[in-house]
Motif scaffolding. Structure first.
Motif, PDB file in Angstrom:
ATOM      1  N   ILE A   5       0.863  -1.179   0.000  1.00  0.00           N
ATOM      2  CA  ILE A   5       0.000   0.000   0.000  1.00  0.00           C
ATOM      3  C   ILE A   5       0.896   1.225   0.000  1.00  0.00           C
ATOM      4  O   ILE A   5       1.734   1.388   0.890  1.00  0.00           O
ATOM      5  CB  ILE A   5      -0.912   0.036   1.242  1.00  0.00           C
ATOM      6  CG1 ILE A   5      -1.781  -1.210   1.306  1.00  0.00           C
ATOM      7  CG2 ILE A   5      -1.769   1.306   1.231  1.00  0.00           C
ATOM      8  CD1 ILE A   5      -2.506  -1.377   2.626  1.00  0.00           C
ATOM      9  N   CYS A  10      -2.564   6.837  -0.874  1.00  0.00           N
ATOM     10  CA  CYS A  10      -3.864   6.447  -0.320  1.00  0.00           C
ATOM     11  C   CYS A  10      -4.642   7.669   0.172  1.00  0.00           C
ATOM     12  O   CYS A  10      -4.096   8.536   0.853  1.00  0.00           O
ATOM     13  CB  CYS A  10      -3.652   5.462   0.838  1.00  0.00           C
ATOM     14  SG  CYS A  10      -5.190   4.932   1.624  1.00  0.00           S
ATOM     15  N   GLN A  15     -12.450   1.546  -0.301  1.00  0.00           N
ATOM     16  CA  GLN A  15     -12.913   0.570  -1.288  1.00  0.00           C
ATOM     17  C   GLN A  15     -12.224  -0.777  -1.122  1.00  0.00           C
ATOM     18  O   GLN A  15     -12.845  -1.823  -1.291  1.00  0.00           O
ATOM     19  CB  GLN A  15     -12.717   1.110  -2.711  1.00  0.00           C
ATOM     20  CG  GLN A  15     -13.590   2.299  -3.025  1.00  0.00           C
ATOM     21  CD  GLN A  15     -15.053   1.988  -2.834  1.00  0.00           C
ATOM     22  OE1 GLN A  15     -15.587   1.032  -3.388  1.00  0.00           O
ATOM     23  NE2 GLN A  15     -15.716   2.779  -2.009  1.00  0.00           N
ATOM     24  N   CYS A  16     -10.943  -0.768  -0.766  1.00  0.00           N
ATOM     25  CA  CYS A  16     -10.223  -2.030  -0.557  1.00  0.00           C
ATOM     26  C   CYS A  16     -10.817  -2.789   0.621  1.00  0.00           C
ATOM     27  O   CYS A  16     -10.992  -4.011   0.564  1.00  0.00           O
ATOM     28  CB  CYS A  16      -8.731  -1.782  -0.361  1.00  0.00           C
ATOM     29  SG  CYS A  16      -8.328  -0.698   1.030  1.00  0.00           S
ATOM     30  N   ALA A  32      -5.757   2.982   4.395  1.00  0.00           N
ATOM     31  CA  ALA A  32      -5.672   1.534   4.223  1.00  0.00           C
ATOM     32  C   ALA A  32      -4.508   0.938   5.008  1.00  0.00           C
ATOM     33  O   ALA A  32      -3.437   1.531   5.114  1.00  0.00           O
ATOM     34  CB  ALA A  32      -5.510   1.195   2.747  1.00  0.00           C
ATOM     35  N   CYS A  54      -9.335   0.505  -5.904  1.00  0.00           N
ATOM     36  CA  CYS A  54      -8.742   1.718  -5.330  1.00  0.00           C
ATOM     37  C   CYS A  54      -8.803   2.860  -6.351  1.00  0.00           C
ATOM     38  O   CYS A  54      -8.240   2.749  -7.433  1.00  0.00           O
ATOM     39  CB  CYS A  54      -7.288   1.454  -4.926  1.00  0.00           C
ATOM     40  SG  CYS A  54      -6.492   2.909  -4.219  1.00  0.00           S
ATOM     41  N   GLN A  57      -5.253   3.984  -7.130  1.00  0.00           N
ATOM     42  CA  GLN A  57      -4.313   2.898  -7.424  1.00  0.00           C
ATOM     43  C   GLN A  57      -3.133   2.877  -6.459  1.00  0.00           C
ATOM     44  O   GLN A  57      -1.976   2.793  -6.873  1.00  0.00           O
ATOM     45  CB  GLN A  57      -3.871   2.963  -8.879  1.00  0.00           C
ATOM     46  CG  GLN A  57      -5.048   2.824  -9.820  1.00  0.00           C
ATOM     47  CD  GLN A  57      -4.663   2.902 -11.274  1.00  0.00           C
ATOM     48  OE1 GLN A  57      -3.559   3.261 -11.629  1.00  0.00           O
ATOM     49  NE2 GLN A  57      -5.593   2.555 -12.128  1.00  0.00           N
TER      50      GLN A  57
END
Length: 68
Positions: A5, A10, A15-16, A32, A54, A57
């Motif tokens: 990650i 982030c 969403q993850c 995250a 994500c 990304q």
């Protein structure tokens, strides 16, 4: 399976965590984080789907460690 990650990227959309809750969680600041040993309970498809979900990304999945 290596999961990385990028905490600088982030944005804490979560969403993850929604996609693979056994692998991803959110830290106290809402970003995250990996569930300890969580990657061993999920399928590669679940982890890949979480990475694809994500919006920025920030998740990389592979077999090799990411470049430092």
């Amino acid at each position: 399976m290596d999961i990385h990650i990028d905490h600088r990227t982030c944005i804490g959309s979560g969403q993850c965590t929604l996609t693979a809750p056994t692998v991803f969680t959110q830290d106290d600041d809402g970003y995250a984080a990996l569930v300890p040993d969580g990657a061993q309970t999920a399928t590669p498809r679940q982890v890949t789907q979480a990475a694809l979900s994500c919006p920025v990304q920030a998740i990389a999945v592979g077999n090799d460690p990411p470049d430092a």
